[in-house]
Design a protein around this motif. Structure first.
Motif, PDB file in Angstrom:
ATOM      1  N   ARG A 164      -3.643   0.276 -10.620  1.00  0.00           N
ATOM      2  CA  ARG A 164      -4.740  -0.090 -11.632  1.00  0.00           C
ATOM      3  C   ARG A 164      -6.197   0.335 -10.495  1.00  0.00           C
ATOM      4  O   ARG A 164      -6.941   1.118 -11.306  1.00  0.00           O
ATOM      5  CB  ARG A 164      -5.378  -1.385 -11.809  1.00  0.00           C
ATOM      6  CG  ARG A 164      -6.653  -1.560 -13.020  1.00  0.00           C
ATOM      7  CD  ARG A 164      -6.508  -2.752 -13.653  1.00  0.00           C
ATOM      8  NE  ARG A 164      -5.814  -3.110 -14.460  1.00  0.00           N
ATOM      9  CZ  ARG A 164      -4.712  -4.298 -14.419  1.00  0.00           C
ATOM     10  NH1 ARG A 164      -4.921  -5.145 -13.003  1.00  0.00           N
ATOM     11  NH2 ARG A 164      -3.680  -4.643 -15.244  1.00  0.00           N
ATOM     12  N   GLU A 165      -6.266   0.278  -9.743  1.00  0.00           N
ATOM     13  CA  GLU A 165      -7.611   0.683  -8.880  1.00  0.00           C
ATOM     14  C   GLU A 165      -7.376   2.070  -8.283  1.00  0.00           C
ATOM     15  O   GLU A 165      -8.466   2.504  -8.352  1.00  0.00           O
ATOM     16  CB  GLU A 165      -7.433  -0.632  -7.109  1.00  0.00           C
ATOM     17  CG  GLU A 165      -8.145   0.270  -6.516  1.00  0.00           C
ATOM     18  CD  GLU A 165      -8.477  -0.092  -5.590  1.00  0.00           C
ATOM     19  OE1 GLU A 165      -9.196  -0.408  -4.222  1.00  0.00           O
ATOM     20  OE2 GLU A 165      -6.798  -0.604  -4.502  1.00  0.00           O
ATOM     21  N   ALA A 166      -6.328   2.205  -7.821  1.00  0.00           N
ATOM     22  CA  ALA A 166      -6.364   4.159  -7.756  1.00  0.00           C
ATOM     23  C   ALA A 166      -6.440   4.483  -9.267  1.00  0.00           C
ATOM     24  O   ALA A 166      -7.157   5.573  -9.499  1.00  0.00           O
ATOM     25  CB  ALA A 166      -4.720   4.247  -7.319  1.00  0.00           C
ATOM     26  N   ALA A 207      -2.451  -5.152  -9.359  1.00  0.00           N
ATOM     27  CA  ALA A 207      -3.359  -4.465  -8.952  1.00  0.00           C
ATOM     28  C   ALA A 207      -4.019  -2.934  -7.973  1.00  0.00           C
ATOM     29  O   ALA A 207      -4.813  -2.612  -8.026  1.00  0.00           O
ATOM     30  CB  ALA A 207      -4.178  -5.985  -8.229  1.00  0.00           C
ATOM     31  N   LEU A 208      -3.142  -2.906  -7.165  1.00  0.00           N
ATOM     32  CA  LEU A 208      -3.647  -1.512  -6.745  1.00  0.00           C
ATOM     33  C   LEU A 208      -3.574  -0.655  -7.202  1.00  0.00           C
ATOM     34  O   LEU A 208      -3.859   0.505  -6.672  1.00  0.00           O
ATOM     35  CB  LEU A 208      -2.609  -1.586  -4.933  1.00  0.00           C
ATOM     36  CG  LEU A 208      -2.701  -2.555  -4.097  1.00  0.00           C
ATOM     37  CD1 LEU A 208      -1.712  -2.819  -3.153  1.00  0.00           C
ATOM     38  CD2 LEU A 208      -3.875  -2.262  -3.294  1.00  0.00           C
ATOM     39  N   GLN A 240     -13.053   7.848 -12.112  1.00  0.00           N
ATOM     40  CA  GLN A 240     -14.387   7.952 -11.825  1.00  0.00           C
ATOM     41  C   GLN A 240     -14.328   9.777 -11.129  1.00  0.00           C
ATOM     42  O   GLN A 240     -15.565  10.748 -11.243  1.00  0.00           O
ATOM     43  CB  GLN A 240     -14.399   6.621 -10.827  1.00  0.00           C
ATOM     44  CG  GLN A 240     -14.926   5.589 -11.847  1.00  0.00           C
ATOM     45  CD  GLN A 240     -14.709   4.864 -10.678  1.00  0.00           C
ATOM     46  OE1 GLN A 240     -15.004   4.714  -9.447  1.00  0.00           O
ATOM     47  NE2 GLN A 240     -14.671   3.560 -11.081  1.00  0.00           N
ATOM     48  N   TRP A 266       0.635  -1.379  -0.239  1.00  0.00           N
ATOM     49  CA  TRP A 266      -0.086   0.108  -0.254  1.00  0.00           C
ATOM     50  C   TRP A 266       0.887   0.962   0.048  1.00  0.00           C
ATOM     51  O   TRP A 266       0.266   1.887  -0.815  1.00  0.00           O
ATOM     52  CB  TRP A 266      -0.805   0.137   1.119  1.00  0.00           C
ATOM     53  CG  TRP A 266      -1.557   1.600   1.530  1.00  0.00           C
ATOM     54  CD1 TRP A 266      -3.259   1.438   0.326  1.00  0.00           C
ATOM     55  CD2 TRP A 266      -1.711   2.268   1.865  1.00  0.00           C
ATOM     56  NE1 TRP A 266      -3.689   2.129   1.005  1.00  0.00           N
ATOM     57  CE2 TRP A 266      -2.864   3.354   1.792  1.00  0.00           C
ATOM     58  CE3 TRP A 266      -1.002   2.696   2.286  1.00  0.00           C
ATOM     59  CZ2 TRP A 266      -3.169   4.637   1.448  1.00  0.00           C
ATOM     60  CZ3 TRP A 266      -0.597   4.401   2.820  1.00  0.00           C
ATOM     61  CH2 TRP A 266      -2.224   5.144   2.780  1.00  0.00           C
ATOM     62  N   GLN A 314      -8.483   3.835 -10.978  1.00  0.00           N
ATOM     63  CA  GLN A 314      -9.499   3.890 -12.382  1.00  0.00           C
ATOM     64  C   GLN A 314     -10.809   5.432 -11.047  1.00  0.00           C
ATOM     65  O   GLN A 314     -11.466   5.474 -11.624  1.00  0.00           O
ATOM     66  CB  GLN A 314     -10.209   2.276 -11.610  1.00  0.00           C
ATOM     67  CG  GLN A 314      -9.861   1.386 -12.519  1.00  0.00           C
ATOM     68  CD  GLN A 314     -10.596  -0.146 -12.558  1.00  0.00           C
ATOM     69  OE1 GLN A 314     -10.953  -0.426 -11.162  1.00  0.00           O
ATOM     70  NE2 GLN A 314     -10.059  -0.846 -13.551  1.00  0.00           N
ATOM     71  N   LYS A 315     -10.728   4.665  -9.597  1.00  0.00           N
ATOM     72  CA  LYS A 315     -11.110   5.984  -8.824  1.00  0.00           C
ATOM     73  C   LYS A 315     -10.375   7.271  -9.141  1.00  0.00           C
ATOM     74  O   LYS A 315     -11.806   8.005  -9.434  1.00  0.00           O
ATOM     75  CB  LYS A 315      -9.875   5.335  -7.245  1.00  0.00           C
ATOM     76  CG  LYS A 315     -11.072   4.623  -6.912  1.00  0.00           C
ATOM     77  CD  LYS A 315     -10.551   4.463  -5.836  1.00  0.00           C
ATOM     78  CE  LYS A 315     -10.567   2.559  -4.671  1.00  0.00           C
ATOM     79  NZ  LYS A 315     -10.878   2.499  -3.697  1.00  0.00           N
ATOM     80  N   GLU A 364      -0.167  -8.632  -7.298  1.00  0.00           N
ATOM     81  CA  GLU A 364      -0.806  -7.286  -6.012  1.00  0.00           C
ATOM     82  C   GLU A 364      -0.738  -6.237  -6.091  1.00  0.00           C
ATOM     83  O   GLU A 364      -1.461  -4.985  -5.868  1.00  0.00           O
ATOM     84  CB  GLU A 364      -0.418  -7.944  -4.789  1.00  0.00           C
ATOM     85  CG  GLU A 364      -0.744  -9.728  -4.095  1.00  0.00           C
ATOM     86  CD  GLU A 364       0.672 -10.180  -5.460  1.00  0.00           C
ATOM     87  OE1 GLU A 364       0.989 -10.771  -3.699  1.00  0.00           O
ATOM     88  OE2 GLU A 364       1.616  -9.975  -6.069  1.00  0.00           O
ATOM     89  N   ARG A 412       2.381   2.000  -3.427  1.00  0.00           N
ATOM     90  CA  ARG A 412       1.680   2.019  -4.479  1.00  0.00           C
ATOM     91  C   ARG A 412       1.363   3.989  -4.269  1.00  0.00           C
ATOM     92  O   ARG A 412       1.690   5.056  -4.913  1.00  0.00           O
ATOM     93  CB  ARG A 412       0.008   1.301  -4.376  1.00  0.00           C
ATOM     94  CG  ARG A 412      -0.041   2.681  -5.087  1.00  0.00           C
ATOM     95  CD  ARG A 412      -1.891   2.356  -4.702  1.00  0.00           C
ATOM     96  NE  ARG A 412      -2.556   2.540  -3.896  1.00  0.00           N
ATOM     97  CZ  ARG A 412      -3.582   2.692  -3.532  1.00  0.00           C
ATOM     98  NH1 ARG A 412      -4.204   2.217  -4.033  1.00  0.00           N
ATOM     99  NH2 ARG A 412      -4.049   3.221  -2.146  1.00  0.00           N
TER     100      ARG A 412
END
Length: 337
Positions: free
Chosen positions: A325-327, A322-323, A333, A299, A329-330, A319, A302
């Motif tokens: 990519r999640e950031a 993925a973190l 948005q 974490w 995407q958020k 892993e 990242r």
């Protein structure tokens, strides 16, 4: 008695007095003391420094320190003797570079930086060093070339001294520690029982790295894991150092090997920051760089790599990808991209 014996006796007596006087200054540098306490401390540091009838010798030593060396020693009722200045008895003589280093430390721990760990102790240390300088150097902190200043976020709150003291005690004694914790992500206080590992700073915040032995209901995933606790989130007055001694070894922290690419606009000069342990950098002909390193906290990794924005591409491990990519995407948005 032969004259040479008398001369040797006088020399020994003079040397003893000078040793006593220097020890008096040494004791007064620590804190104010009464005459009885000063005599006792000097006698502990040097056997039989003062005779049985010590008062007269003590008064002589104080007078010599004031008159010969120009020391300023005051007496405060109920407190004792207090060293105000060592006068000409300068115990330090710093070089220009050492003065610059002291000015640098003084500029970091200035009057507006009382949120920094060890603030009071560092201020006391700087003041003590200045007190031991020759008179012509004591104004040096306000002179000379501008010092390098550290840039970074400011934390407008002081750390609780009692909390830090107890956490250090747990670290030193290798004891279990209990406290209540108020994280920013959840509204309620939580009870934690931990094995402390070390204290460290990051982005001007002070953290306790610990192995979580027991935690609140609903946070079972933290139990048996390593957690970075922000010290200012630990509830004041809640820290308890347990008598239970920690086992000789704790479970090993998880470790990941990470790999990421940096674009030429970041890496072309060949001076990329080494953010992580075991950092290895391959600088490519096109100006980009391939970086590998080892980390314990994905974490936080990242958070660091996001500083590069689109100049960084994480390749491994999955892993961390993925973190990231999640950031992304958020952020997409949030900004309606």
């Amino acid at each position: 008695m032969p004259p040479e014996h008398v001369a040797r006796g006088i020399k020994r007596s003079s040397a003893l007095k000078i040793q006593r006087q220097l020890l008096l200054i040494r004791c007064l540098c620590r804190r104010p003391l009464t005459s009885e306490a000063l005599i006792d401390e000097v006698n502990l540091l040097m056997l039989d420094a003062y005779p049985k009838a010590a008062r007269e010798a003590f008064r002589h030593d104080l007078r010599a320190l004031r008159e010969i060396f120009g020391c300023v020693i005051s007496y405060v009722a109920g407190i004792g003797y207090q060293l105000i200045s060592v006068g000409d008895l300068a115990l330090l003589d710093l070089s220009v570079d050492e003065i610059a280093a002291l000015r640098f430390l003084d500029s970091i721990y200035n009057a507006t930086s009382n949120n920094l760990p060890e603030y009071q102790h560092v201020r006391q240390l700087v003041a003590r060093i200045v007190d031991l300088l020759p008179v012509d150097q004591r104004g040096a902190l306000n002179e000379g070339e501008p010092t390098v200043r550290l840039a970074g976020p400011q934390t407008p709150y002081p750390y609780d001294v009692a909390t830090l003291r107890l956490l250090r005690r747990g670290l030193t004694l290798r004891r279990e520690v209990r406290f209540r914790y108020q994280p920013s992500l959840r509204p309620d206080e939580e009870a934690h029982r931990i094995a402390p590992i070390n204290l460290f700073t990051r982005d001007s915040h002070l953290y306790l790295l610990a192995y979580c032995l027991d935690g609140p209901a609903g946070m079972e995933e933290r139990v048996g894991g390593f957690v970075d606790y922000r010290v200012d989130y630990i509830v004041k007055g809640s820290v308890v150092v347990s008598p239970k001694v920690l086992p000789p070894t704790l479970p090993k922290r998880p470790i990941w090997t990470i790999c990421y690419e940096l674009a030429p606009e970041v890496a072309r000069k060949g001076r990329v920051a080494h953010w992580f342990s075991d950092t290895q950098i391959e600088y490519r002909p096109d100006g980009s760089a391939l970086v590998t390193a080892t980390v314990h906290n994905l974490w936080q990794t990242r958070q660091i790599l996001l500083r590069y924005l689109d100049s960084c591409m994480v390749l491994e491990p999955p892993e961390l990808v993925a973190l990231m990519r999640e950031a992304a995407q958020k952020l997409s948005q949030k900004y309606a991209v």
